[in-house]
Every structure is written in structure tokens, then in C-alpha cells.
Motif scaffolding. Structure first.
Motif, PDB file in Angstrom:
ATOM      1  N   TYR A 156       0.857  -1.196   0.000  1.00  0.00           N
ATOM      2  CA  TYR A 156       0.000   0.000   0.000  1.00  0.00           C
ATOM      3  C   TYR A 156       0.890   1.243   0.000  1.00  0.00           C
ATOM      4  CZ  TYR A 156      -4.585  -2.031   0.052  1.00  0.00           C
ATOM      5  OH  TYR A 156      -5.729  -2.669  -0.348  1.00  0.00           O
ATOM      6  N   GLY A 157       0.464   2.264  -0.738  1.00  0.00           N
ATOM      7  CA  GLY A 157       1.239   3.489  -0.831  1.00  0.00           C
ATOM      8  C   GLY A 157       0.505   4.650  -0.159  1.00  0.00           C
ATOM      9  N   LEU A 158       1.291   5.600   0.374  1.00  0.00           N
ATOM     10  CA  LEU A 158       0.703   6.828   0.909  1.00  0.00           C
ATOM     11  C   LEU A 158       0.963   7.906  -0.133  1.00  0.00           C
ATOM     12  CD1 LEU A 158      -0.668   8.382   3.200  1.00  0.00           C
ATOM     13  CD2 LEU A 158       1.582   8.718   4.242  1.00  0.00           C
ATOM     14  N   GLY A 159      -0.086   8.251  -0.898  1.00  0.00           N
ATOM     15  CA  GLY A 159       0.099   9.085  -2.074  1.00  0.00           C
ATOM     16  C   GLY A 159      -0.162  10.563  -1.849  1.00  0.00           C
ATOM     17  N   ALA A 160       0.552  11.378  -2.643  1.00  0.00           N
ATOM     18  CA  ALA A 160       0.308  12.825  -2.687  1.00  0.00           C
ATOM     19  C   ALA A 160       0.674  13.316  -4.087  1.00  0.00           C
ATOM     20  CB  ALA A 160       1.166  13.560  -1.655  1.00  0.00           C
ATOM     21  N   ASN A 161       0.121  14.444  -4.469  1.00  0.00           N
ATOM     22  CA  ASN A 161       0.494  15.104  -5.723  1.00  0.00           C
ATOM     23  C   ASN A 161       1.976  15.494  -5.660  1.00  0.00           C
ATOM     24  OD1 ASN A 161       0.940  16.859  -7.829  1.00  0.00           O
ATOM     25  ND2 ASN A 161      -0.781  18.220  -7.364  1.00  0.00           N
ATOM     26  N   ALA A 162       2.793  14.891  -6.529  1.00  0.00           N
ATOM     27  CA  ALA A 162       4.241  15.110  -6.484  1.00  0.00           C
ATOM     28  C   ALA A 162       4.630  16.536  -6.863  1.00  0.00           C
ATOM     29  CB  ALA A 162       4.949  14.117  -7.406  1.00  0.00           C
ATOM     30  N   LEU A 163       3.685  17.294  -7.442  1.00  0.00           N
ATOM     31  CA  LEU A 163       3.992  18.668  -7.862  1.00  0.00           C
ATOM     32  C   LEU A 163       3.699  19.677  -6.746  1.00  0.00           C
ATOM     33  CD1 LEU A 163       2.295  18.539 -11.412  1.00  0.00           C
ATOM     34  CD2 LEU A 163       4.618  17.827 -10.754  1.00  0.00           C
ATOM     35  N   ASP A 164       3.124  19.189  -5.646  1.00  0.00           N
ATOM     36  CA  ASP A 164       2.629  20.070  -4.588  1.00  0.00           C
ATOM     37  C   ASP A 164       3.461  19.844  -3.315  1.00  0.00           C
ATOM     38  OD1 ASP A 164       1.225  21.147  -2.447  1.00  0.00           O
ATOM     39  OD2 ASP A 164      -0.743  20.565  -3.208  1.00  0.00           O
ATOM     40  N   SER A 165       4.386  20.769  -3.044  1.00  0.00           N
ATOM     41  CA  SER A 165       5.303  20.591  -1.903  1.00  0.00           C
ATOM     42  C   SER A 165       4.571  20.453  -0.576  1.00  0.00           C
ATOM     43  CB  SER A 165       6.279  21.761  -1.817  1.00  0.00           C
ATOM     44  OG  SER A 165       7.233  21.652  -2.834  1.00  0.00           O
ATOM     45  N   GLU A 166       3.500  21.218  -0.417  1.00  0.00           N
ATOM     46  CA  GLU A 166       2.765  21.114   0.856  1.00  0.00           C
ATOM     47  C   GLU A 166       2.173  19.728   1.031  1.00  0.00           C
ATOM     48  OE1 GLU A 166      -0.107  24.168   1.935  1.00  0.00           O
ATOM     49  OE2 GLU A 166       1.251  25.640   1.035  1.00  0.00           O
ATOM     50  N   ALA A 167       1.645  19.177  -0.054  1.00  0.00           N
ATOM     51  CA  ALA A 167       1.063  17.828   0.002  1.00  0.00           C
ATOM     52  C   ALA A 167       2.152  16.797   0.281  1.00  0.00           C
ATOM     53  CB  ALA A 167       0.353  17.513  -1.312  1.00  0.00           C
ATOM     54  N   VAL A 168       3.306  16.940  -0.401  1.00  0.00           N
ATOM     55  CA  VAL A 168       4.402  15.978  -0.209  1.00  0.00           C
ATOM     56  C   VAL A 168       4.921  16.051   1.234  1.00  0.00           C
ATOM     57  CG1 VAL A 168       6.740  15.352  -0.934  1.00  0.00           C
ATOM     58  CG2 VAL A 168       5.045  16.016  -2.650  1.00  0.00           C
ATOM     59  N   ALA A 169       4.964  17.250   1.785  1.00  0.00           N
ATOM     60  CA  ALA A 169       5.421  17.406   3.173  1.00  0.00           C
ATOM     61  C   ALA A 169       4.533  16.615   4.135  1.00  0.00           C
ATOM     62  CB  ALA A 169       5.433  18.882   3.558  1.00  0.00           C
ATOM     63  N   LYS A 170       3.244  16.515   3.787  1.00  0.00           N
ATOM     64  CA  LYS A 170       2.315  15.758   4.651  1.00  0.00           C
ATOM     65  C   LYS A 170       2.672  14.271   4.698  1.00  0.00           C
ATOM     66  CE  LYS A 170      -1.540  18.886   3.754  1.00  0.00           C
ATOM     67  NZ  LYS A 170      -2.731  19.069   2.891  1.00  0.00           N
ATOM     68  N   ILE A 171       3.225  13.756   3.598  1.00  0.00           N
ATOM     69  CA  ILE A 171       3.653  12.343   3.589  1.00  0.00           C
ATOM     70  C   ILE A 171       4.752  12.131   4.634  1.00  0.00           C
ATOM     71  CG2 ILE A 171       4.892  10.565   2.295  1.00  0.00           C
ATOM     72  CD1 ILE A 171       3.601  11.460  -0.239  1.00  0.00           C
ATOM     73  N   PHE A 172       5.773  13.007   4.581  1.00  0.00           N
ATOM     74  CA  PHE A 172       6.899  12.855   5.512  1.00  0.00           C
ATOM     75  C   PHE A 172       6.423  12.966   6.953  1.00  0.00           C
ATOM     76  CE2 PHE A 172       9.124  13.794   1.586  1.00  0.00           C
ATOM     77  CZ  PHE A 172      10.265  13.008   1.678  1.00  0.00           C
ATOM     78  N   GLU A 173       5.475  13.883   7.176  1.00  0.00           N
ATOM     79  CA  GLU A 173       4.977  14.087   8.528  1.00  0.00           C
ATOM     80  C   GLU A 173       4.173  12.876   9.007  1.00  0.00           C
ATOM     81  OE1 GLU A 173       2.677  17.705   8.975  1.00  0.00           O
ATOM     82  OE2 GLU A 173       2.011  16.941  10.928  1.00  0.00           O
ATOM     83  N   ALA A 174       3.268  12.390   8.155  1.00  0.00           N
ATOM     84  CA  ALA A 174       2.395  11.280   8.563  1.00  0.00           C
ATOM     85  C   ALA A 174       3.187  10.009   8.837  1.00  0.00           C
ATOM     86  CB  ALA A 174       1.353  11.016   7.475  1.00  0.00           C
ATOM     87  N   LYS A 175       4.280   9.815   8.076  1.00  0.00           N
ATOM     88  CA  LYS A 175       5.086   8.595   8.216  1.00  0.00           C
ATOM     89  C   LYS A 175       6.215   8.757   9.220  1.00  0.00           C
ATOM     90  CE  LYS A 175       6.882   6.257   4.919  1.00  0.00           C
ATOM     91  NZ  LYS A 175       6.668   4.843   4.726  1.00  0.00           N
ATOM     92  N   ASN A 176       6.462  10.017   9.631  1.00  0.00           N
ATOM     93  CA  ASN A 176       7.632  10.297  10.441  1.00  0.00           C
ATOM     94  C   ASN A 176       8.904   9.872   9.684  1.00  0.00           C
ATOM     95  OD1 ASN A 176       8.758  11.359  12.645  1.00  0.00           O
ATOM     96  ND2 ASN A 176       8.173   9.719  14.064  1.00  0.00           N
ATOM     97  N   ARG A 177       8.891  10.152   8.382  1.00  0.00           N
ATOM     98  CA  ARG A 177       9.988   9.712   7.509  1.00  0.00           C
ATOM     99  C   ARG A 177      11.076  10.772   7.481  1.00  0.00           C
ATOM    100  NH1 ARG A 177       9.768   6.175   2.590  1.00  0.00           N
ATOM    101  NH2 ARG A 177      11.209   6.904   1.013  1.00  0.00           N
ATOM    102  N   PRO A 178      12.362  10.375   7.634  1.00  0.00           N
ATOM    103  CA  PRO A 178      13.429  11.371   7.573  1.00  0.00           C
ATOM    104  C   PRO A 178      13.429  12.077   6.209  1.00  0.00           C
ATOM    105  CG  PRO A 178      14.338   9.137   7.879  1.00  0.00           C
ATOM    106  CD  PRO A 178      12.850   9.004   7.807  1.00  0.00           C
ATOM    107  N   ASN A 179      13.646  13.386   6.204  1.00  0.00           N
ATOM    108  CA  ASN A 179      13.475  14.129   4.947  1.00  0.00           C
ATOM    109  C   ASN A 179      14.590  13.881   3.933  1.00  0.00           C
ATOM    110  OD1 ASN A 179      15.521  15.550   6.056  1.00  0.00           O
ATOM    111  ND2 ASN A 179      14.394  17.473   6.309  1.00  0.00           N
ATOM    112  N   PHE A 180      15.640  13.110   4.334  1.00  0.00           N
ATOM    113  CA  PHE A 180      16.697  12.787   3.366  1.00  0.00           C
ATOM    114  C   PHE A 180      16.360  11.522   2.577  1.00  0.00           C
ATOM    115  CE2 PHE A 180      17.976  11.015   7.504  1.00  0.00           C
ATOM    116  CZ  PHE A 180      18.114   9.672   7.184  1.00  0.00           C
ATOM    117  N   ASN A 181      15.228  10.901   2.877  1.00  0.00           N
ATOM    118  CA  ASN A 181      14.848   9.652   2.204  1.00  0.00           C
ATOM    119  C   ASN A 181      13.860   9.951   1.072  1.00  0.00           C
ATOM    120  OD1 ASN A 181      14.361   7.042   1.502  1.00  0.00           O
ATOM    121  ND2 ASN A 181      13.550   6.399   3.487  1.00  0.00           N
ATOM    122  N   PRO A 182      14.340   9.945  -0.190  1.00  0.00           N
ATOM    123  CA  PRO A 182      13.498  10.391  -1.306  1.00  0.00           C
ATOM    124  C   PRO A 182      12.343   9.439  -1.621  1.00  0.00           C
ATOM    125  CG  PRO A 182      15.583   9.502  -2.111  1.00  0.00           C
ATOM    126  CD  PRO A 182      15.675   9.500  -0.623  1.00  0.00           C
TER     127      PRO A 182
END
Ligand code: AMP
Ligand code: MG
Length: 327
Positions: free
Chosen positions: A33-59
């Protein structure tokens, strides 16, 4: 509150509309399963990192409809065309130099000059991408460091309030993340093994290598050593079951015993899962993360995992398990 909604015409349209609207949505794919966001929208992409607690250096990997849409985002060389024509749509991600001015958020690539792209085969995921009309950045739908979610319930459980909408379409077919093939350097390198194996790729690229560090030292930014890990310890290549352990079996358990005496079949069912009674590697891969999560209970001291042959998709399973077992 997280809504888990079965995929149908209406829910697919709703998910696509949410993505266009800058929201994050859990989506089914053939891998996990994927946690998706619009790749063109930085605010949306930031929500992925926040929801997953993913380090921001992990592309993140960007999911698109077809090779043409991929080539709008990355420089496709001859090798990339050959591999894309062969394995897309499917469980293979390509790392290629990113093109300029595509609108893809820099958060997606963690500042790298390369971009990871994939064309998924899952019908629901494809319909979502088509209706959203934008490239979709999507890592696995789970808290960073945990086993990937391969069922809607596990995604919802792992992300909790971090996500409001789960588009549900049953358990994932492959059950492991895509093979990651880096075609941006001098020689093609597999950074993450998966269902598309080194041997499969060798039929098309003679000089491809598997990154030795997929076993020990991480090279790709996301290849953190401890990953895919349950909360309790994982013990590999188990030939017996110790007091208080749960057992993740593979194939026949005829010769497995409890250290304290007695046969494995006397274990409580809550402490026992078999990845594949018939020792089928594809069935085992499909079950791996789901069963690790099933056995990840505080009442168990550890999960003992039987040996899995290091061939075909077993190579990828062993790579995930080695990280899961890291202390
Ligand atoms: P996940 O999204 O959790 O399936 O992980 C994506 C994987 O692809 C991670 O191992 C990332 O480090 C890797 N990845 C994504 N983009 C790149 C890139 N540009 N270069 C190297 N590895 C990448
Ligand atoms: Mg992941």
C-alpha cells in the motif's frame, strides 16, 4: 478518524479529487500500500513525511501512467527505454537524472539530482493516477522503519490519525516493495532487490550489478540499516523455537521443535504463522509483512524466522528480513 473505503467508481474519484486538492491518501498497488500525494505540490508531499515520520533525506518514488509520462520527468537513456518497455507496468523503479522545470517538488527527491519513477500495474492505482492527472509520490503506507503495510487495515493501524482516507482493494499481490534499479551512473545497479530479480534484468542489461550494501552498508539514502522492523526482536534462520518466541515458518515444520520440548504444532495459533506451507516463494513474499505484523505482539519475546532460500524473490525477502533483524 480514518475512513477505509472499498475501491469502486465513486471512491476512486473521491481519492483522485482529494489528491488534486493537496491531501494525502492511502492507495493500493501491486507491491505494497502506498501513501500518495500530488508530487507537484510541496505542501502535500510534506504531509507524507509528517504522517510517516519519515526522515526528509529519504526520497520518494513518483508513480506515473506510462513511459511517456516518465520521460517528461526524467532523462531516459537507451537502457532505460529497454527496461521500461520490458518491465512496465510493474514492480520496478528506475532512478534517472531528473529533468529541470518539471514542477516535481524538491522534497520528493530530497535534493538529489536524480528521480525515482515507476509505472504501477494495479488497476485501481492506475485509475487514480489517470483521474488525478498528476504524478503521484507514494512511499509505503506505514510509519517509517516498520514493515510495509500490505493490507488496508495494517496501513490504517500504522498511520493512525495521520491519514484520513484509505482506498481499500485487499491484500497486495507481490507484498514486497519494488525493485529499485539505478540507471543514472556508469553501470546499472540494483539498490533494492524485489520481485524483478538480478537475473531478470541481466537478460536485458549485461553489466548490471546488485549493490552489495543492500546486505550491510546502506548506499541509497533510504536504505537505512534497520528497517521493515517489528517492535519485538527478529531471529533469523531459526531451527527451533525458544521459550516465549513466536514462529514464522516457511515450508514444512516437520523437523522444527520447541526448545522446551514438544512439537511446533502444539504452539498457540496466535504465535504461529507459515509463510507458505508448500514452500512457494511468491506466496511467502505476499505474506511476509502481513505475518510479521500479525506476530508483532508484546506477549512474544521475539519472532523466530525459518530459513528462506536465497533465490528468486527470496533474495528480496532475505534483504528485508536482515534489516528487520538489525539491533
Ligand atoms: P519507499 O518509498 O519506502 O518504497 O522507498 C523508496 C526507495 O527508493 C528508498 O529506498 C529510497 O531511498 C529509494 N530512492 C528514491 N529516490 C531515489 C533516488 N533519487 N536515488 C536513490 N534512491 C532513491
Ligand atoms: Mg517504506
Amino acid at each position: 478518524m480514518t475512513r477505509i473505503v472499498a475501491a469502486n467508481k465513486d471512491s476512486i474519484s473521491e481519492a483522485a479529487a482529494m489528491l488534486r486538492d493537496g491531501k494525502i491518501v492511502v492507495l493500493p498497488t501491486e507491491t505494497v500500500y502506498g501513501l500518495g500525494a500530488n508530487a507537484l505540490d510541496s505542501e502535500a508531499v510534506a504531509k507524507i513525511f509528517e504522517a510517516k515520520n519519515r526522515p526528509n533525506f529519504n526520497p520518494l518514488i513518483v508513480h506515473v501512467m506510462d513511459k511517456d509520462s516518465a520521460s517528461a520527468l526524467v532523462e531516459m537513456n537507451e537502457e532505460a527505454h529497454k527496461i521500461a518497455d520490458t518491465f512496465w507496468p510493474g514492480a520496478l523503479t528506475l532512478i534517472l537524472p531528473r529533468k529541470e522545470n518539471t514542477g516535481v517538488s524538491d522534497l520528493v527527491t530530497a535534493g538529489l539530482s536524480t528521480l525515482a519513477v515507476r509505472v504501477p500495474s494495479h488497476k485501481v492505482m492506475r485509475e487514480v493516477i489517470k483521474q488525478a492527472g498528476v504524478p503521484i509520490a507514494a512511499p509505503s503506507a506505514n510509519n517509517s522503519g516498520e514493515p510495509s503495510a500490505t493490507t488496508p487495515a495494517h496501513a490504517a493501524q500504522s498511520l493512525g490519525d495521520g491519514v484520513s482516507y484509505v482506498l481499500a482493494a485487499g491484500a497486495c499481490d507481490v507484498g514486497l516493495e519494488s525493485t529499485v534499479l539505478d540507471l543514472s551512473g556508469d553501470i546499472p545497479i540494483i539498490l533494492r532487490p524485489g520481485v524483478v530479480t538480478l537475473e531478470d534484468i541481466k537478460n536485458y542489461l549485461e553489466n548490471v550489478e546488485i549493490d552489495a550494501s543492500t546486505k550491510d552498508k546502506p548506499k541509497s539514502p533510504g536504505q537505512l540499516l534497520k528497517h521493515y522492523a517489528p517492535n519485538i526482536p527478529v531471529r533469523l534462520n531459526a531451527v527451533d523455537v525458544k521459550e516465549g518466541e513466536a514462529l514464522l515458518a516457511f515450508g514444512s515444520i516437520k523437523f522444527m521443535g520447541l526448545k522446551s520440548g514438544g512439537p511446533v504444532k502444539d504452539m498457540p495459533t496466535s504465535a504461529f504463522r507459515n509463510l507458505s506451507e508448500n514452500a512457494d516463494l511468491n506466496e511467502a513474499a505476499k505474506n511476509l509483512f502481513m505475518m510479521l505484523r500479525d506476530l508483532d505482539k508484546p506477549e512474544h519475546k521475539a519472532i523466530a524466522v525459518m530459513n528462506i532460500p536465497d533465490e528468486e524473490i527470496g533474495v528480496a525477502m532475505n534483504e528485508r528480513l536482515a534489516r528487520a533483524a538489525q539491533k
